[in-house]
Design a protein around this motif. Structure first.
Motif, mmCIF file in Angstrom:
data_model
loop_
_atom_site.group_PDB
_atom_site.id
_atom_site.type_symbol
_atom_site.label_atom_id
_atom_site.label_comp_id
_atom_site.label_asym_id
_atom_site.label_seq_id
_atom_site.Cartn_x
_atom_site.Cartn_y
_atom_site.Cartn_z
ATOM 1 N N ALA B 127 61.421 -15.900 6.660
ATOM 2 C CA ALA B 127 60.385 -15.978 7.444
ATOM 3 C C ALA B 127 59.009 -16.032 6.890
ATOM 4 N N SER B 128 59.076 -15.530 5.725
ATOM 5 C CA SER B 128 57.660 -15.372 4.906
ATOM 6 C C SER B 128 57.696 -16.536 3.826
ATOM 7 N N SER B 129 58.845 -17.239 3.630
ATOM 8 C CA SER B 129 58.876 -18.411 2.637
ATOM 9 C C SER B 129 58.528 -19.618 2.990
ATOM 10 N N SER B 130 57.935 -20.386 2.115
ATOM 11 C CA SER B 130 57.710 -21.845 2.396
ATOM 12 C C SER B 130 58.033 -22.855 1.238
ATOM 13 N N ALA B 139 56.100 -23.941 6.307
ATOM 14 C CA ALA B 139 56.807 -22.821 6.463
ATOM 15 C C ALA B 139 58.284 -23.002 6.644
ATOM 16 N N ALA C 290 53.793 -12.902 8.369
ATOM 17 C CA ALA C 290 54.841 -13.978 8.001
ATOM 18 C C ALA C 290 54.127 -15.123 7.616
ATOM 19 N N ALA C 291 53.350 -15.491 8.412
ATOM 20 C CA ALA C 291 52.938 -16.801 8.487
ATOM 21 C C ALA C 291 51.921 -16.789 7.482
ATOM 22 N N ASP C 293 52.009 -14.987 4.409
ATOM 23 C CA ASP C 293 53.058 -15.022 3.461
ATOM 24 C C ASP C 293 53.395 -16.468 3.113
ATOM 25 N N ALA C 294 53.675 -17.188 4.095
ATOM 26 C CA ALA C 294 54.312 -18.423 3.757
ATOM 27 C C ALA C 294 52.999 -19.083 3.156
#
Lengths: 370, 290, 451
Positions: B127-130, B139, C290-291, C293-294
C-alpha cells in the motif's frame, strides 16, 4: 373516520414514490428511451426548495412550482440537444442522462450558493399552515402531486401523444415515416415527466429535513423508480403504482433489526441483514416470473388476485396476532403476487382442461426491450 | 512541474484500476445487453476475500489473486448461464442484478461486519510502496492494476482480432440475430465473456483491497466511477475502458492540482457531457468495433 | 372479460384507493395527539434515582424489573456509508441496555431498544422516527448516528416534543431544539475550541510547527471545524492558525468519495508543511499516508479530525505520532474509575463478539454511552416517561456522564463546554497526550518539525 398519524406519514411516502415512479415511467416506459437520470430532476427539485425556501426564506408553496419549472427547463434543454441526434438512442441515451445527473450534482457541490458541501437544513422553512399539521400537510401536498402526476400519465397514455410515444418505442424510424412528430412528442413527454419529478422532489425536501449532495443525488432514487416501474409494468400508467406499492410496503415492513437465534444460539442471523437478502430474492423471483411487469397480469387475473389478497389478510389476522395493518396488507399483497406468478401458458393449460381456452385478444402488447 | 508530473502519473495509473473495475459492466452491457450490477459485488467480495487471506492467513496480497479469481470466474459463468436459461431482457437484468447486489452487500456485512476492513501494513507492504523512476513515484497497487489492465486490453484485442471467439463476440455485438443465423453459439460466447469479465472484476477487487479499506457500502460508491468510464470508453470496448479510465484519472488529477480536489468531479463530468454531445459512442471506439 | 370491463378495472381500483386516502386526509386533523406525552402513572416511583446515572453497577437496587417494558426507539445506519462507525453505537447501546436491565431496569421496568435501519439516509431516518413515535408509540427516543441523520431526526423529535439525546451531530449551530441533548463533548464551537486545543498541545512541546497545511474533507462537519459556519464571518481552524501566527501553506478540500490520493499527496509534499491538519473521516488518514509513503514523503506531524481509529493503527510507521481528538480512552486516568474500567472491558468483549475489528471503548462508544446516560437520567429525574418533565429535569440539573458532570446550557444549544482531549499514536496505540490531566503518567505530546 380518523386515521392515526402514522398512516398519513406512510401514505405520504407511498404517494411520493407514486409520483416519482409515474413521472419517470410516463417518458421512459412509453417511449422506450431509457432515462437513468431521474436523480438530476429530483435533485433540482429538492435543491430549489433548499435554496429558495431555506436559504432565501420563500414559503414552500411558492418554491414548489418554481422547482417543477426549473426541472422541466433542464429536461427540455437536455432534450433539445439530445433528441435530435439519431445516435443518442438506446443505451447511449441512458448514459447521457446518468451523466447529466452526475454533472448537476457536481455543480451543486462546488457552488456554495447552492450547497458547497455543507448541506442545507430545512427546519426554518415556511410551511403552509392552512394545510394542517405537518403530517396532514405533507400528505395533502403529496396527494395533490401524485394525483396530478398519475393523471398526466394516464391522460398521455390514452392520447395522441401517448400513441406517438408507443410507436416510437416500437420503431422510431417507422413512426417518423408514418408522420409522427417524434421530436415534439419526446420533448413534450420529457418536459412533463421532469416537471413532476422536480415538483415531487421540492416537497420531499421538507421530509428529508437535511439535504446533502451525497444523499439527494445518490443512485437510490433513479434505481428505485426503474425497479418499481419495470416490476409493475412499463406500458401502462398503473404499472409504476403497483410496483411502488409492492416495493415500498415490503421494504418498510422488513426494516426491523433483531436477531434470530438458531441452533441453540450457535448461529445468530441478524435480521437487519436478512432484510436485504429477502428483498433481493423477492425482486429476482418477481422480475423473472413476470416478463412484462405485474400490471398486465393483474388486470387479467384480477379476481384471483383480489381473492388471494383478502385470504392473505384474513389469514394474517387469524394466525399472526399483533400484526399492524400495513403488515397485514403486505401479507395479502404477497399472496396476490403469488397468484400472478405462474406464467399464462401454465394457467391456460390448466383452465383449458375445465373450459374453453382464453381468446388471444387478451394478450397484452409485448414490452419492447431497449 | 514535478507536481503536475506526479499528479498525472497518479491519474494514469489509477485509470488502469478504474478500467479493470469497469470492464465487466462495459462488456456485459455492450456485448451481451445485460446491465450487470453484480460486477460491483464481485469486486467487493473479491476484495474481502483477498483481505481475509492476507490479514488472517498471512498470504501475500498479490498471491490472493490465485484464490480469488477462479471463484469469481465460476460465479460469473454460472450467473451468465442462468441469464441465458431465462432469456433475460435488458431492463430485467438491471433489476435482477440489483437484487443480487443488495444480497451480496448483506452477506459482506454479516460476515465481516459493517466496520472498515483494511489489510494492516504488516501484512501488506504494497500500500505504501512504489517504484521510483526519474524522481517520480509509481505507487505499487495502482501500477500493478495499470499493467494488468494493459495486459488484459492487449489480450482482449488479440482475442478479438485473431480468434474465432473474438469474431463471434464482435458479430454478436453488432447484430445478434444475424450472428446466430451464421452459427455463432451465443451461449458459449456469452459464458466465456462473462468469465473473463468476472476475472477482471476480481483482480480489481484484489488491488482495491491492497490499497484501500473495505466496508459493505463501498460498492455503491463505485457507480460514480464505473459508469463514467463506461460512458467515455464506449460500451463493450476494452481498450476504450482503458482509455477512458486513464482520461478520467488524468483529468481529475490535473483539476485537483490546478483548482483543488473538490473540483475534480466537476472536471470529469464536464468531459463526460462534452463527449456525449460530440462523440456519444465513446471517445475511443471505432464505430463498428468492440 | 370484455375490453371495457378490463379498462374500468384500473379506474375502479384508483377510485377506491383515492377514496381511502382522502378519507384519511380529512379525518386526520382531529387525531393529532402526540403519542407518549401522557405521564406514565404506573412507574412514578417518587424520588429520582440519581445513582443509576453513575458508572458503577448499582447492586443495591437490583429488584427484578416488572410490568410492560419501556420501549426506546431509534435508528442507526446499519447499512450505507455510515455503517462502519454506526456498528460501534449498536454494540454500545446493546450493552448499556443490557446492563440497565440487569440492574433493575428503568423506573422498575425492563427496557427494550428498537433499532431500525436508516441506511445512512436522512430522509429514511426522518420517516422512521416518525414511525417509531406515531405508529409504534415508543416511550422515548435516542438519536441516530451521523450528522445528516441526526439533523433530520431532530426535526421529527421537535415536532412531537420528544427528548432527543444525540451523540455525534457536528452541526452544532443548527441544533436549536430545546430538548435535544448533545453528548459529544466538544462544545458549541468546535470550529474554535478544537483547533485552539490542538495548537495549545503543539505549543506545549516547545517546538511547534511554523507552517501548516490544511486538507479538509468536504463533509459538513469537517468543513465547519475548518472554516466556521457557512455564510458567516466565523472562523475555523484555518483562520485561527493564521491568527496565532502559523503560516498556512496549503488549503484544499476533497470530495468524501475521493479514490485517487496521489495528486493530494503530491500537493502536500509540494507545500512541504511542518504539520498537516487533515479534516479526515473514516479511512482518509491511512489512504493519504499510504499515498505519501509511496512518494517517500512523510509529514513531521499530522492531526486527523474524526478518523476511524482502528485502521490508523494498521497504517504503518508513518502513522506514528498522528493526533486526533477524543473524549475518552480506555487507559488511566479515565479507567481509574473501576466502574468505567469495567464498562470499557465489557464493551471490548461485546465488540469482539460482534465481529468488529477495533474494540476499544473510546470516543464513539463513550459518546454513545453518555447519550444513554442522559436519557436515563432525564427519565429517572422526571420519575416518569413524560417528555416535557424529562426535558425540564435535564435542563435544570447537573447530569453525571462518562465525561464527568455536565450542565446543559440552552444559550449554547445545550452544549456544555469543551471536554475533549488530544490523543496521539505512540508505541502503536492511541493515548491521550493533552491536556495533561488526561494523559497517563509520563505521557505527553510528541512533536517536532524535524519529524
Amino acid at each position: 373516520m380518523g386515521f392515526p398519524i402514522f398512516y398519513l406519514l406512510f401514505g405520504y411516502s407511498l404517494l411520493f414514490w407514486f409520483a416519482q415512479a409515474s413521472s419517470w415511467n410516463m417518458f421512459t416506459g412509453y417511449s422506450g428511451y431509457f432515462s437513468f437520470g431521474q436523480g438530476a430532476f429530483f435533485g433540482v427539485g429538492v435543491y430549489t426548495t433548499g435554496v429558495l425556501a431555506a436559504k432565501r426564506g420563500w414559503p414552500l408553496i411558492a418554491a414548489v412550482p418554481v422547482a417543477g419549472i426549473l426541472s422541466a427547463l433542464l429536461g427540455l434543454g437536455l432534450g433539445f440537444v439530445v433528441f435530435r441526434l439519431r445516435k443518442l438512442q438506446g443505451e447511449i441515451f441512458a448514459l447521457v442522462t446518468l451523466a447529466v445527473a452526475f454533472v448537476v450534482a457536481a455543480i451543486a457541490r462546488v457552488s456554495s450558493k447552492i450547497d458547497g458541501g455543507s448541506g442545507i437544513a430545512l427546519n426554518e422553512v415556511k410551511l403552509p399552515d392552512f394545510l394542517g399539521s405537518f403530517p396532514s400537510m405533507m400528505f395533502r401536498l403529496g396527494l395533490i402531486i401524485a394525483v396530478l402526476t398519475v393523471f398526466a400519465a394516464a391522460t398521455i397514455q390514452h392520447s395522441r401523444l401517448g400513441w406517438g410515444l408507443f410507436s416510437i418505442n416500437d420503431d422510431e424510424a417507422v413512426a417518423e415515416g408514418l408522420g409522427v412528430p417524434t421530436f415534439r412528442h419526446k420533448m413534450m413527454a420529457f418536459g412533463i415527466s421532469t416537471f413532476f419529478a422536480g415538483l415531487s422532489g421540492a416537497v420531499h425536501a421538507v421530509q428529508i429535513s437535511y439535504i446533502t449532495i451525497e444523499d439527494v443525488f445518490s443512485i437510490r432514487i433513479p434505481l428505485f423508480v426503474i425497479v418499481m416501474s419495470v416490476l409493475g409494468g412499463m406500458r401502462h400508467w398503473m404499472g409504476p403504482l403497483v410496483g411502488a406499492t409492492i416495493i415500498h410496503t415490503l421494504t418498510d415492513r422488513l426494516n426491523r433489526a433483531g436477531d434470530l437465534d438458531l441452533f441453540g444460539g450457535n448461529l445468530t442471523l441478524s435480521l437487519s441483514h436478512l432484510n436485504d437478502v429477502i428483498i433481493g430474492l423477492l425482486l429476482i423471483v418477481m422480475v423473472l416470473a413476470v416478463k412484462d411487469g405485474l400490471w398486465p397480469r393483474l388486470a387479467r387475473r384480477r379476481w384471483a388476485a383480489l381473492a388471494a389478497f383478502v385470504l392473505g389478510v384474513v389469514a394474517a389476522r387469524i394466525w399472526i396476532p399483533d400484526m399492524s395493518p400495513i403488515a397485514k396488507f403486505v401479507v395479502g399483497e404477497l399472496a396476490a403476487v403469488l397468484v400472478l406468478l405462474p406464467p399464462p401458458a401454465l394457467v391456460s393449460r390448466w383452465s383449458s382442461r375445465s373450459g374453453p381456452p382464453n381468446t388471444p385478444a387478451d394478450q397484452p402488447p409485448e414490452a419492447a426491450s431497449v | 512541474m514535478t507536481l503536475y508530473g506526479q499528479a498525472i502519473i497518479s491519474g494514469v495509473l489509477i485509470g488502469g484500476l478504474y478500467a479493470m473495475m469497469s470492464l465487466g459492466v462495459s462488456l456485459s452491457w455492450g456485448v451481451l445487453k445485460i446491465i450487470n450490477l453484480a460486477y460491483f459485488s464481485f469486486i467487493l467480495l473479491a476484495g474481502y476475500g483477498s483481505y481475509e487471506l492476507a490479514a488472517t492467513q498471512g498470504w501475500d496480497p498479490f498471491v490472493t489473486v490465485v484464490a480469488v479469481v477462479p471463484v469469481a470466474v465460476v460465479a460469473g459463468a454460472l450467473l451468465q448461464l442462468f441469464f441465458e436459461k431465462v432469456n433475460i431482457g435488458e431492463f430485467e437484468s438491471l433489476l435482477v442484478t440489483f437484487g443480487l447486489f443488495i444480497m451480496f452487500e448483506s452477506v459482506a456485512s454479516s460476515v465481516w461486519s459493517a466496520d472498515f476492513r483494511r489489510i494492516p501494513s504488516t501484512a501488506n507492504p504494497y500500500a505504501s510502496s512504489s517504484l521510483k523512476i526519474g524522481g517520480f513515484a509509481f505507487a505499487t497497487p495502482q501500477l500493478s492494476a495499470f499493467i494488468t489492465a494493459i495486459v488484459v486490453g492487449l489480450l482482449v484485442k488479440f482475442l478479438l482480432d485473431r480468434t474465432y471467439f473474438g469474431k463471434a463476440v464482435r458479430a454478436l455485438a453488432q447484430d445478434r440475430e444475424m450472428a446466430r443465423a451464421f452459427g455463432v453459439d451465443h451461449r458459449r460466447v456469452a459464458v466465456l465473456l462473462a468469465g473473463l469479465a468476472s476475472a477482471t472484476a476480481a483482480i480489481a477487487g484484489v488491488f482495491i483491497a491492497m490499497s484501500q479499506a473495505l466496508f459493505p457500502g463501498l460498492a455503491v460508491e463505485w457507480f460514480g466511477i464505473v459508469f463514467p468510464v463506461v460512458i467515455l470508453g464506449g460500451l463493450g470496448s476494452t481498450l476504450g475502458a482503458l482509455g477512458a479510465g486513464v482520461t478520467i484519472g488524468v483529468v481529475a488529477a490535473v483539476a485537483s492540482v490546478t483548482w483543488g480536489p473538490s473540483y475534480a468531479p466537476l472536471a470529469t463530468f464536464v468531459i463526460l457531457i462534452a463527449t456525449l454531445l460530440f462523440r456519444p459512442e465513446g471517445l475511443f471506439t471505432r464505430k463498428a468495433s468492440v | 372479460m370484455t375490453r371495457s370491463s378490463r379498462s374500468q378495472f384500473p379506474k375502479g381500483l384508483i377510485l377506491l384507493v383515492a377514496f381511502a386516502m382522502i378519507a384519511a386526509a380529512c379525518g386526520s386533523s382531529t387525531t393529532d395527539t402526540t403519542a407518549g406525552a401522557t405521564p406514565d402513572t404506573t412507574a412514578a416511583a417518587g424520588t429520582p434515582d440519581t445513582t443509576a446515572a453513575s458508572s458503577t453497577p448499582d447492586t443495591t437496587a437490583a429488584a427484578a424489573p416488572s410490568g410492560d417494558p419501556i420501549v426506546i426507539g431509534s435508528t442507526l445506519a446499519l447499512t450505507g456509508f455510515l455503517a462502519p462507525t454506526a456498528a460501534i453505537h449498536k454494540v454500545a447501546g446493546d450493552l448499556f441496555v443490557k446492563q440497565l436491565n440487569d440492574n433493575g431496569g428503568l423506573l422498575g421496568r425492563q427496557v427494550e431498544w428498537v433499532v431500525l435501519d436508516d441506511e445512512s439516509v436522512p430522509d429514511t431516518a426522518a420517516s422512521l422516527y416518525e414511525r417509531l413515535i406515531t405508529e409504534d408509540g415508543v416511550d422515548a427516543i435516542i438519536g441516530p448516528y451521523g450528522t445528516g441523520t441526526i439533523t433530520a431526526a431532530m426535526q421529527v423529535a421537535e415536532r412531537y416534543g420528544y427528548v432527543m439525546p444525540q451523540h455525534t451531530g457536528s452541526l452544532t449551530y443548527t441544533y436549536g431544539y430545546d430538548c435535544q441533548f448533545p453528548s459529544w463533548p466538544a462544545g458549541r464551537n468546535p470550529n474554535v475550541t478544537n483547533s485552539e486545543l490542538l495548537y495549545d498541545a503543539l505549543e506545549s512541546t516547545g517546538t511547534p510547527p511554523a507552517s501548516i497545511a490544511f486538507v479538509i474533507n468536504q463533509f459538513p462537519g469537517t468543513m465547519y471545524v475548518a472554516y466556521g459556519q457557512p455564510d458567516t464571518d466565523e472562523g475555523g481552524a484555518v483562520s485561527i492558525a493564521e491568527d496565532r501566527g502559523y503560516n498556512v501553506v496549503l488549503d484544499i478540500n476533497y470530495p468524501s468519495n475521493t479514490t485517487d490520493w496521489g495528486p493530494i499527496a503530491a500537493q502536500v509534499r509540494d507545500a512541504d508543511p511542518d504539520f498537516l491538519f487533515l479534516g479526515a473521516l473514516g479511512v482518509d488518514g491511512p489512504n493519504l499516508i499510504a499515498a505519501m509513503d509511496a512518494l517517500d514523503y512523510q509529514v513531521p506531524g499530522m492531526f486527523l479530525q474524526w478518523p476511524a481509529p482502528g485502521p490508523m493503527l494498521g497504517a504503518g510507521d508513518s502513522a506514528d505520532g498522528a493526533m486526533s481528538v477524543t473524549a475518552f480512552e480506555p487507559h488511566p486516568p479515565f479507567t481509574d474509575d473501576p466502574g468505567y474500567a469495567a464498562i470499557a472491558q465489557a464493551f471490548s468483549d461485546a465488540a469482539t463478539a460482534a465481529g468488529l475489528p477495533y474494540t476499544a471503548f473510546e470516543t464513539q462508544a463513550s459518546a454513545s454511552w453518555a447519550a444513554w446516560q442522559i436519557l436515563v437520567a432525564g427519565i429517572e429525574g422526571a420519575g416518569s416517561l413524560d417528555q416535557a418533565a424529562a426535558c425540564d429535569y435535564l435542563l435544570n440539573n447537573t447530569i453525571d456522564t462518562v465525561f464527568g458532570p455536565v450542565d446543559f446550557d440552552p444559550e449554547q444549544n445545550n452544549y456544555y463546554g469543551d471536554l475533549s482531549y488530544i490523543k496521539q499514536i505512540q508505541d502503536g496505540d492511541w493515548v491521550v497526550v493533552w491536556p495533561a490531566n488526561g494523559a497517563p503518567d509520563g505521557v505527553s505530546v510528541q512533536y517536532s518539525p524535524e519529524g
